[in-house]
Design a protein around this motif. Structure first.
Motif, PDB file in Angstrom:
ATOM      1  N   LEU A 110       0.675  -1.634   0.175  1.00  0.00           N
ATOM      2  CA  LEU A 110      -0.109   0.038  -0.016  1.00  0.00           C
ATOM      3  C   LEU A 110       0.685   1.472  -0.023  1.00  0.00           C
ATOM      4  N   ARG A 111       1.847   1.528   0.809  1.00  0.00           N
ATOM      5  CA  ARG A 111       2.950   2.606   1.409  1.00  0.00           C
ATOM      6  C   ARG A 111       3.361   2.829  -0.377  1.00  0.00           C
ATOM      7  N   LYS A 112       3.723   1.860  -0.900  1.00  0.00           N
ATOM      8  CA  LYS A 112       4.116   2.059  -2.155  1.00  0.00           C
ATOM      9  C   LYS A 112       3.294   2.921  -3.248  1.00  0.00           C
ATOM     10  N   VAL A 113       1.946   3.025  -3.500  1.00  0.00           N
ATOM     11  CA  VAL A 113       1.057   3.365  -3.356  1.00  0.00           C
ATOM     12  C   VAL A 113       0.906   5.126  -3.126  1.00  0.00           C
ATOM     13  N   LYS A 114       0.773   4.705  -2.201  1.00  0.00           N
ATOM     14  CA  LYS A 114       0.217   6.320  -0.748  1.00  0.00           C
ATOM     15  C   LYS A 114       0.848   5.778   0.020  1.00  0.00           C
ATOM     16  N   PRO A 115       2.496   6.590  -0.046  1.00  0.00           N
ATOM     17  CA  PRO A 115       3.261   6.593   1.520  1.00  0.00           C
ATOM     18  C   PRO A 115       3.067   7.063   2.458  1.00  0.00           C
ATOM     19  N   ASP A 116       1.600   8.093   2.539  1.00  0.00           N
ATOM     20  CA  ASP A 116       1.186   8.311   3.605  1.00  0.00           C
ATOM     21  C   ASP A 116      -0.451   7.410   3.925  1.00  0.00           C
ATOM     22  N   ILE A 117       0.013   6.773   3.988  1.00  0.00           N
ATOM     23  CA  ILE A 117      -1.397   6.236   3.940  1.00  0.00           C
ATOM     24  C   ILE A 117      -1.314   4.825   5.621  1.00  0.00           C
ATOM     25  N   ILE A 118      -2.357   4.549   6.058  1.00  0.00           N
ATOM     26  CA  ILE A 118      -2.839   3.769   7.145  1.00  0.00           C
ATOM     27  C   ILE A 118      -3.576   2.776   7.083  1.00  0.00           C
ATOM     28  N   LEU A 119      -2.883   1.561   7.206  1.00  0.00           N
ATOM     29  CA  LEU A 119      -3.487   0.385   7.345  1.00  0.00           C
ATOM     30  C   LEU A 119      -3.497  -0.339   8.946  1.00  0.00           C
ATOM     31  N   THR A 120      -4.835  -0.328   9.118  1.00  0.00           N
ATOM     32  CA  THR A 120      -5.686  -1.369  10.351  1.00  0.00           C
ATOM     33  C   THR A 120      -5.848  -2.443   9.954  1.00  0.00           C
ATOM     34  N   ALA A 121      -5.362  -3.559  10.242  1.00  0.00           N
ATOM     35  CA  ALA A 121      -5.183  -4.961  10.480  1.00  0.00           C
ATOM     36  C   ALA A 121      -5.719  -5.434  11.837  1.00  0.00           C
ATOM     37  N   SER A 122      -6.642  -5.749  11.736  1.00  0.00           N
ATOM     38  CA  SER A 122      -6.990  -7.104  12.696  1.00  0.00           C
ATOM     39  C   SER A 122      -7.129  -8.451  12.623  1.00  0.00           C
ATOM     40  N   SER A 123      -6.393  -8.742  12.862  1.00  0.00           N
ATOM     41  CA  SER A 123      -6.660 -10.749  12.614  1.00  0.00           C
ATOM     42  C   SER A 123      -7.015 -11.379  13.698  1.00  0.00           C
ATOM     43  N   ALA A 124      -7.256 -12.966  13.903  1.00  0.00           N
ATOM     44  CA  ALA A 124      -7.259 -13.325  14.638  1.00  0.00           C
ATOM     45  C   ALA A 124      -5.870 -14.017  15.871  1.00  0.00           C
ATOM     46  N   PHE A 125      -4.873 -13.645  16.000  1.00  0.00           N
ATOM     47  CA  PHE A 125      -4.521 -14.193  17.162  1.00  0.00           C
ATOM     48  C   PHE A 125      -3.149 -13.086  17.067  1.00  0.00           C
ATOM     49  N   GLY A 126      -3.164 -11.622  15.858  1.00  0.00           N
ATOM     50  CA  GLY A 126      -1.872 -11.176  15.796  1.00  0.00           C
ATOM     51  C   GLY A 126      -0.973 -11.342  14.975  1.00  0.00           C
TER      52      GLY A 126
END
Length: 393
Positions: A110-126
């Motif tokens: 994502l940051r290659k496309v938009k350097p200041d992007i914020i990714l909020t990524a939750s998962s089951a176990f981390g």
């Protein structure tokens, strides 16, 4: 002006933890675009309540959003995502890291496309390599945290039937996203916000875990009775059930007065909260006898007069009709295509006095805003028609 006015969010979330995080951002003014599968994503149709099959939780966690449908498995679909990213601040995705990477939604991509992007990524176990690719749902987090063992009957563990871990994880994600947006103002840089169902569940169970680590009590389920203070239980009244919870010496003194049992104050079994929890079955029996001759309304009125927390054990129908619930401003009704009545969405659980959240847009139907969003991104009518013809949208 809304708190998050001008912030654009692409929501790839599914089920609850991701979508509700994005919904909270939308409630405070963010422009949230839900990316649906062509035909509608799987989480749209769980516990259907409309003629087209949209589910109850889907409606709750997707208010205030626009929806586009997109085939993310196609290169053309991913090209659309890259174009949308150019005007995006936050990407929300609650999937295993392997899946996120395969879709090109990992932070480095994502940051290659938009350097200041914020990714909020939750998962089951981390994110740890040892656990990051395991799959799990709310109930798995509840079970692994110790909470299910302590709930229900001693010989029959029971999980909560409401997804407390999913919704709590969403709240953590929304907080983390706001932190990242705030920090970006000074640094100009994006970052990845992480959360997991397991860590959220462990947080909810943390008191019991710390107690076990330090005291080794190996507590067992006590049905609805608290093991650490009392009386705290669910009690049968003449016309239903109520809950009452007594914590601390002042409240216990008021409770003994209400019971007409002042001698309990001098009983060494009830000297403090810990002792009252240890002998809680005795206190629950006294309270049960008191409740048996009273209606729910009578018992709750007396508890309120004594300033002891109590409430009715409502069915879902009773919760919808409860005067206290309604007076709290809990529900926001919206019309939705195919729904037999107004959908009673539960309002944002946090309020601000000056820049209040609002539910201004009903949940979207699948792909309802596809053409609108693509036009805003610079696609011409002919290009949109080709994408639709090829099944990309």
């Amino acid at each position: 002006m809304k708190v998050l006015e001008g912030i654009r969010v692409l929501d790839f979330g599914r089920f609850i933890a991701g979508p509700f995080c994005a919904a909270l951002l939308a409630d405070f003014g963010a422009d949230v675009i839900r990316i649906d599968r062509v035909g509608g994503s799987e989480d749209r149709f769980v516990a259907p309540v409309t003629s087209e099959g949209e589910g109850a939780f889907f409606l709750q966690v997707n208010r205030n959003k626009r929806s586009i449908t997109l085939d993310l498995d196609s290169e053309e679909g991913r090209a659309v995502v890259r174009k949308l990213l150019l005007d995006t601040d936050v990407v929300v995705a609650n999937m295993p890291p392997r899946t996120i990477a395969a879709l090109g939604l990992d932070y480095e991509s994502l940051r290659k496309v938009k350097p200041d992007i914020i990714l909020t990524a939750s998962s089951a176990f981390g994110a740890d390599p040892a656990v990051r690719d395991r799959v799990g749902f709310d109930g798995v987090g509840q079970a692994m945290s110790g909470a299910v063992h302590l709930t229900g009957l001693p010989d029959h563990p029971m999980k909560s039937m409401v997804p407390v871990v999913d919704f709590s994880t969403a709240l953590c994600c929304a907080l983390g996203t706001m932190m990242a947006l705030y920090e970006r103002k000074s640094s100009g840089q994006g970052q990845e916000v992480g959360a997991s169902l397991l860590h959220t569940a462990l947080t909810l169970s943390s008191g019991s875990l710390i107690e076990e680590a330090l005291r080794g009590l190996n507590r067992q389920a006590t049905v609805n009775r608290s093991p650490t203070y009392g009386p705290s239980d669910i009690f049968r009244v003449k016309d239903g059930w109520i809950i009452a919870q007594v914590i601390g010496p002042a409240m216990f003194k008021r409770w003994t007065r209400m019971m007409g049992r002042p001698e309990l104050l001098d009983d060494p079994r009830f000297a403090d909260d810990a002792m009252r929890g240890e002998h809680g079955e005795v206190l629950s029996d006294i309270m049960s006898d008191w409740c048996a001759s009273r209606t729910r309304e009578e018992a709750l009125a007396m508890l309120e007069d004594a300033r002891i927390p109590g409430g009715p054990v409502n069915t879902p129908r009773q919760a919808l009709e409860d005067e206290v619930v309604r007076a709290s401003g809990a529900f926001h009704g919206v019309d939705y295509p195919g729904a037999a009545a107004q959908v009673p969405l539960v309002a944002t659980p946090v309020s601000l006095s000056r820049t209040a959240p609002a539910i201004a847009r009903r949940p979207p139907t699948a792909g309802e805003h596809t053409e609108e969003v693509l036009r805003d991104a610079g696609y011409a009518a002919g290009e949109i028609a080709v994408l639709r013809e090829r099944g990309v949208i």
